[in-house]
Design a protein around this motif. Sequence first.
Motif, mmCIF file in Angstrom:
data_model
loop_
_atom_site.group_PDB
_atom_site.id
_atom_site.type_symbol
_atom_site.label_atom_id
_atom_site.label_comp_id
_atom_site.label_asym_id
_atom_site.label_seq_id
_atom_site.Cartn_x
_atom_site.Cartn_y
_atom_site.Cartn_z
ATOM 1 N N GLU A 1 8.740 6.428 -9.092
ATOM 2 C CA GLU A 1 9.503 6.129 -7.929
ATOM 3 C C GLU A 1 8.561 5.780 -6.830
ATOM 4 O O GLU A 1 8.100 6.789 -6.330
ATOM 5 C CB GLU A 1 10.602 6.827 -7.575
ATOM 6 N N LEU B 1 9.380 5.279 -3.753
ATOM 7 C CA LEU B 1 9.856 6.050 -2.600
ATOM 8 C C LEU B 1 9.147 7.510 -2.703
ATOM 9 O O LEU B 1 8.900 8.246 -1.619
ATOM 10 C CB LEU B 1 11.229 5.963 -2.499
ATOM 11 N N TRP C 1 13.710 2.313 5.743
ATOM 12 C CA TRP C 1 12.727 1.612 4.649
ATOM 13 C C TRP C 1 13.445 0.485 3.938
ATOM 14 O O TRP C 1 14.884 0.719 3.807
ATOM 15 C CB TRP C 1 12.151 2.517 3.734
ATOM 16 N N ARG D 1 13.062 -1.338 0.072
ATOM 17 C CA ARG D 1 12.506 -1.151 -1.498
ATOM 18 C C ARG D 1 12.939 -2.434 -2.028
ATOM 19 O O ARG D 1 13.868 -2.826 -2.381
ATOM 20 C CB ARG D 1 12.995 0.112 -2.097
ATOM 21 N N VAL E 1 7.399 -0.972 -1.013
ATOM 22 C CA VAL E 1 8.079 -0.308 -0.314
ATOM 23 C C VAL E 1 7.634 -0.426 1.140
ATOM 24 O O VAL E 1 6.617 -0.193 1.318
ATOM 25 C CB VAL E 1 8.353 1.377 -0.844
ATOM 26 N N ALA F 1 8.150 0.849 5.129
ATOM 27 C CA ALA F 1 8.837 1.864 5.682
ATOM 28 C C ALA F 1 8.354 1.788 7.302
ATOM 29 O O ALA F 1 6.999 1.378 7.601
ATOM 30 C CB ALA F 1 8.702 2.991 5.321
ATOM 31 N N SER G 1 10.016 13.981 0.118
ATOM 32 C CA SER G 1 9.536 12.448 0.276
ATOM 33 C C SER G 1 10.893 11.758 0.773
ATOM 34 O O SER G 1 12.092 12.118 0.924
ATOM 35 C CB SER G 1 9.139 12.021 -0.770
ATOM 36 N N ALA G 2 10.483 10.340 1.117
ATOM 37 C CA ALA G 2 11.880 9.470 1.289
ATOM 38 C C ALA G 2 12.496 9.425 0.286
ATOM 39 O O ALA G 2 14.001 9.074 0.250
ATOM 40 C CB ALA G 2 11.199 8.156 1.825
ATOM 41 N N GLN G 3 12.375 9.781 -1.110
ATOM 42 C CA GLN G 3 13.398 9.603 -2.173
ATOM 43 C C GLN G 3 14.481 10.774 -1.943
ATOM 44 O O GLN G 3 15.507 10.538 -2.478
ATOM 45 C CB GLN G 3 12.499 9.849 -3.591
#
Length: 334
Positions: free
Chosen positions: A41, A43, A53, A55, A100, A102, A189-191
């Motif tokens: 992933e 992100l 962000w 994606r 992605v 951001a 993380s951004a995930q």
Amino acid sequence: MKYLHLVMLGAALAGPLSCASRPAPAAVDAPRLVPPDLHGEALALVPEGSLGWVRLDLATLRRSPHFDGTLEAARSLGADLAMVQRELGHDVFRQGELAVLAIFPPPGRGQAGWPLAVVRGALDREAIVAEARARLPNAAPTEAEEEGYRFTVIGQRAYLFAAPDVMLMMERGLVRRVAARLRGRDPQSAQDEGTFRALLARAEGADKPARFVLNLEAIRGLQSLSVRNAPQVDAINQLAGWAELPDASHIHAVGLTSTARAAREVADIVTRESQRMGGLLPVRLLGLSRLLNQGVRARAEGELVTLDVDATRDESRRAMRIATILDDLTGEAD
């Protein structure tokens, strides 16, 4: 006082005796670093704390007959796609498999946000670096290293080629944070960060080819924000959503406002404006009345406002082709 001396003596004797009778504590192992999968992933490669962000599963989106029209519509709404291509050093929309994009808050107010991009696909490192050097001829490239990762720094941008088909481009001020995330030293993380978790869960669409999230309240705190043709956008604090463009087109977005009243006002304005536009003669002649009268739906639920746009294949094709014209009509109608 005698008792006090005895207690102190006992404590002094008990210390070494008790230490001798207990085994030495085992050494504590340092936490094992778990770097994110470069091909998992995307992100997960982005540190937490962004202002927002987007994606894009570009390989999937390019298979849509509406892809070119969507890019044109994005340009007409003010998206500077040419700037994105210049910063990345290649045409990510035509050549990338996944991206992605951001934006991170810079120190201080009034400054432009700090960009970070993760791109996967066919990459030509030499061509990308050459493009960056041509864009900034007075900025001599330098090589830097952080957490074992090597970066090429040109001006205010740093380029990291983590794998032959994975590039990260960022503001040089983000290098340490990105390197810590890639090494696994930064576990968030951004995930999986919590800022947008609830809104993203409400928006759903984790499998959609285009997903986005924005912290509009934080962005407004840094600089003035103006979004063309987006009435009452200042009432929305966070926005998350997705889009898919297979045969027909579907856009779904969920916005978080401060009050239930603000959510109702946003939903009412969107409904009223779309119906007004749907009644204009040019729009009727273009065959888009159904889209604006029935295909655009907005509803409020507590502090949340939800927007859905459903277009048939023919409506999508016409809408994409005349995106610039509709943008001009909206400006004149206002």
